[in-house]
Write an enzyme that holds these catalytic residues in place. Structure first.
Site, PDB file in Angstrom:
ATOM      1  N   GLU A 183      41.062  44.492  35.475  1.00  0.00           N
ATOM      2  CA  GLU A 183      39.798  45.025  35.981  1.00  0.00           C
ATOM      3  C   GLU A 183      40.047  45.900  37.208  1.00  0.00           C
ATOM      4  OE1 GLU A 183      35.424  43.168  37.141  1.00  0.00           O
ATOM      5  OE2 GLU A 183      36.878  41.931  36.062  1.00  0.00           O
ATOM      6  N   GLY A 213      31.601  38.243  42.765  1.00  0.00           N
ATOM      7  CA  GLY A 213      31.095  36.927  43.090  1.00  0.00           C
ATOM      8  C   GLY A 213      32.157  35.848  43.011  1.00  0.00           C
ATOM      9  N   GLY A 214      33.043  35.930  41.980  1.00  0.00           N
ATOM     10  CA  GLY A 214      34.048  34.902  41.766  1.00  0.00           C
ATOM     11  C   GLY A 214      35.443  35.295  42.190  1.00  0.00           C
TER      12      GLY A 214
END
Length: 442
Positions: A183, A213-214
């Protein structure tokens, strides 16, 4: 009665003109289908054929499905391709549907309807003559990463089944789950393509910071061979694009995204609900604050500590303890231009440092000073509407310094570059098309 000579001569000339006009028209009528009409018709046909060839030769389409946790999005990229030049992005068509692919984990057959809806958008966008040369791909992110392996595999097999009947260029390996490093690399390709850093010009590449977020990612080009040799092999990726080789550092820190880090600083454990009526008590919250917060479908009760220690200093200690030794410093990042995305952007907007639509530039010190100001204001009873802003800004400022960015380091914030979204989808599409051309796989 005798005609005057002049009148007779005049009548003769008129008859001759009429006769010659008739003969010429008759000759032209016989000649026209052969000499004028058919060549003209062939010329138009040739032009149409040439135009179709130009479309086929000068344009390449790539179709990327982004299967996220909350929805599935299709990006249809149209690239203009010229000999011996890097492709140019001519157009992007985009559509999103909800829910995400992972919502069909217990009934995989139902995911087909949404996929077919998005494929119809692609068929309306891509000329039919180019369907079989336009690759269709799907990359799944957080939603499928969190599913049990068997359920994720069944869903991806359903996607492959739909894609194999789509009439677009399809390979089974074009459907997969992305890891965080991929990513980051794809987002890096997107940014540098849009800025011109991949086109073989003198434009230098820039680094990329993404705070989700993670997880959080850092990706940048490596220049020094001695630096490359000191890094873990899993952090270094080499690839060729547009006939230029790139060696990049890309690493994803799972659990250090803003929401996961927030939970860790508060004292919770990922995906584990609290037993009974227990509360998460934190010095990073206002002393009189009490409320509920949902993360990863778990509802937590959170509240601030009693007034005592200054909030900023106490919160800073908590954050530093949580992140200690979890982040690797990389030599050289302080001397390179970096773009920052996602929560880096959102929190800068919350502080009023950049415009929400146009972005801008911030320094690491802006996050540090912003954290101090927000935390101290909370001590005085302010900012009730943003109970986590003190914690979030403190975490961002510590994270950036742990990555070896000094306080005076400038970061560029942007949601778009040249009116194109700065998502990983464009970079992943490029990389896949290049791999298909060279290796026949994606």
């Amino acid at each position: 009665m005798r005609f005057p000579k002049l009148a007779f001569f005049f009548l003769f000339v008129v008859c001759l003109v009429v006769y010659l006009t008739y003969v010429k028209r008759h000759y032209d009528d016989l000649k026209l289908p052969v000499s004028d009409q058919l060549p003209q018709h062939r010329m138009d046909t040739h032009k149409q054929s040439t135009s179709a060839e130009v479309v086929s030769e000068n344009f390449q389409y790539g179709i990327m499905f982004d299967a996220g946790s909350t929805g599935t999005r299709i990006h249809i990229f149209k690239f203009q391709v010229e000999p011996n030049e890097a492709p140019k992005l001519a157009h992007e068509t985009f559509k999103a549907i909800k829910p995400g692919l992972s919502a069909y984990a217990d009934d995989p057959e139902k995911c087909k309807e949404g996929l077919l809806e998005l494929l119809n958008v692609a068929k309306e966008t891509v000329p039919e003559t180019l369907w079989n040369s336009s690759p269709v791909m799907l990359r799944a992110t957080a939603g499928l990463r969190l599913l049990p392996g068997e359920k994720a595999t069944i869903l991806l097999d359903k996607v492959r089944e739909v894609f194999s009947d789509s009439l677009f260029l399809y390979r089974p390996d074009s459907v997969s789950i992305m890891d965080g490093t991929d990513e980051g690399m794809s987002a890096w390709i997107t940014i540098n393509f849009l800025l011109g850093g991949l086109h073989g010009t003198e434009t230098p590449t820039v680094g990329m910071l993404d705070l989700g977020g993670g997880s959080t990612q850092i990706t940048f080009a490596l220049q020094e061979e001695k630096t490359i040799q000191t890094l873990p092999i899993d952090y270094v990726t080499s690839f060729q694009m547009f006939n230029i080789s790139h060696t990049i550092y890309s690493h994803s820190y799972l659990g250090l995204g803003l929401m996961s880090a927030r939970l860790a600083v508060l004292g919770g454990i990922e995906a584990q609900p609290l037993a009974g009526p227990q509360e998460l008590v934190s010095p990073c919250l206002a002393p009189d604050y009490s409320g509920q917060w949902e993360h990863a479908e778990v509802l937590y009760t959170v509240k601030g500590q009693k007034a005592g220690e200054p909030i900023y200093e106490s919160c800073l200690t908590k954050v530093e303890k949580m992140i200690y030794k979890h982040v690797r410093k990389i030599e050289g990042v302080k001397d390179m231009d970096f773009y920052a995305f996602s929560y880096y952007y959102d929190k800068a907007v919350d502080l009023g440092l950049v415009d929400e639509d146009t972005g801008g530039t911030v320094r690491v010190s802006d996050y540090i000073e912003g954290a101090k100001k927000v935390c101290n204001n909370m001590s005085a009873g302010g900012i009730k509407e943003s109970p986590f802003l003190c914690l979030d800004l403190t975490y961002i400022s510590v994270l950036l310094q742990e990555l070896d960015f000094p306080p005076d380091k400038e970061l560029k914030l942007a949601r778009q570059i040249n009116n194109v979204e700065t998502s990983w989808a464009l970079g992943a599409t490029f990389h896949c098309i290049e791999s298909l051309h060279k290796h026949g796989t994606c």
